[in-house]
Design an enzyme around this catalytic site. Structure first.
Site, PDB file in Angstrom:
ATOM      1  N   LYS A 175     -10.123   0.285  -2.425  1.00 19.79           N
ATOM      2  CA  LYS A 175     -10.306  -0.098  -0.967  1.00 19.79           C
ATOM      3  C   LYS A 175     -10.433   1.416  -0.304  1.00 19.79           C
ATOM      4  CE  LYS A 175      -7.106  -1.097   2.561  1.00 19.79           C
ATOM      5  NZ  LYS A 175      -5.440  -1.676   2.866  1.00 19.79           N
ATOM      6  N   ASP A 203       0.959  -1.078  -0.038  1.00 25.11           N
ATOM      7  CA  ASP A 203      -0.058  -0.043   0.062  1.00 25.11           C
ATOM      8  C   ASP A 203       0.842   1.221   0.155  1.00 25.11           C
ATOM      9  OD1 ASP A 203      -1.697  -2.154   0.666  1.00 25.11           O
ATOM     10  OD2 ASP A 203      -3.152  -0.794   1.758  1.00 25.11           O
ATOM     11  N   LYS A 241      -6.868   3.436  -3.786  1.00 25.99           N
ATOM     12  CA  LYS A 241      -7.290   3.505  -2.088  1.00 25.99           C
ATOM     13  C   LYS A 241      -7.532   4.793  -1.753  1.00 25.99           C
ATOM     14  CE  LYS A 241      -5.199   2.216   2.324  1.00 25.99           C
ATOM     15  NZ  LYS A 241      -4.126   1.419   2.898  1.00 25.99           N
TER      16      LYS A 241
END
Length: 315
Positions: free
Chosen positions: A251, A152, A215
């Site tokens: 996400k 991430d 995300k």
């Protein structure tokens, strides 16, 4: 498919070309976007569908601990909970992943050995992203070497807001390469991007650069995932697949704490991109406290009553 520049061959030829493309995307109607998100959030679902939604939401959680006080013991406990969220009910699905800092990856990987739960690691000088590229790449490689299945990363919001889109693109490409076989989630920190138009541009920039997931947030700022910004990103991945044939995950992270919240997001997914994304390979929740509420609501459906305060662990 991991790279999508072939579908848009001239977009990244220069900073000017990339700017023309990103600023040529349709403008976002804020009122319309927020009204649609609010409308979808009022949908009610039947008890059988709620039971399915709760289990689906559990299976989509990246169970997360990203604190300076994280210890190996805390990470082992979290990883054990990810594998068996409810020790009294073996039918409870495992979460999708455990998300930790790079120095905790090896501990999480060891604890999760033999399970299907992935290890996700934040990298690239999370959460601010204020570091030289070689430092960010070293951070990424260390996490992958320790066993991370997913990375991430945070984008350089300063560069993005200054219009240095090619710099952001090149950085994502470099991190993608450093990630090797690990899937790459690209965090925009939507609360710092100021406008919905910027969120749309960041979404396309991340996808063009090869993100496997886009995300919303780090969970470390005042405004994190919202139904509106998540809806906008879902529309972006839908449109991107229509144009390129490449599917990218989404996400939302930060601020999603209740079963009611999670179900609202699942309705957004179902109504915007459909069943192809209703799977933890393509949709995740970045959360820590959400799991406890889902477990309590799950038991309520099964027994007709809420559990006592000791039923779920306090994280």
């Amino acid at each position: 498919m991991s790279t999508n520049t072939l579908a848009l061959p001239d977009v990244t030829a220069s900073d000017q070309a990339l700017r023309r493309f990103l600023h040529g995307l349709p403008g976002v109607d804020p009122v319309g976007l927020e009204a649609r998100a609010a409308s979808l959030g009022t949908r009610s679902i039947k008890t059988t569908a709620k039971a399915y939604a709760i289990d689906l939401a559990i299976s989509m959680i990246d169970l997360t601990t990203l604190e300076g006080a994280d210890t190996p013991g805390k990470v082992r406990s979290l990883a054990a909970k990810a594998v068996r969220p409810d020790p009294t009910d073996r039918d409870t699905p495992a979460t999708a992943a455990v998300c930790v800092y790079p120095d905790m990856v090896a501990t999480a990987k060891e604890t999760l050995k033999g399970s299907a739960v992935k290890v996700a690691s934040v990298a690239t000088a999370f959460p601010a992203g204020r570091a030289a590229l070689d430092v960010k790449l070293a951070d990424t490689r260390d996490a992958v070497a320790a066993g991370a299945d997913e990375i991430d990363m945070v984008i350089d919001r300063g560069a993005f807001l200054a219009g240095k889109y090619l710099k952001v693109y090149d950085e994502i490409r470099a991190v993608k390469e450093a990630s090797g076989s690990a899937r790459l989630k690209v965090i925009f920190e939507t609360g710092e991007l100021s406008t919905y138009d910027n969120i749309r541009r960041a979404s396309w920039l991340g996808m063009i650069a090869g993100a496997d997931f886009i995300k919303t947030s780090t969970g470390k700022v005042a405004v994190n995932a919202t139904p509106s910004n998540t809806l906008l990103m879902l529309e972006a991945v839908r449109d991107f697949r229509q144009q390129t044939g490449v599917q990218v995950g989404v996400k939302p992270a930060g601020g999603i704490r209740t079963t009611k919240d999670a179900i609202k997001f699942l309705v957004l997914v179902n109504e915007t991109v459909g069943a192809d994304w209703l799977d933890n390979h393509w949709f995740r929740f970045g959360a820590s406290s959400l799991l406890n509420d889902l477990l309590m609501q799950r038991q309520k459906l099964a027994t007709g009553r809420y559990s006592g305060p000791d039923y779920v662990t306090v994280d």
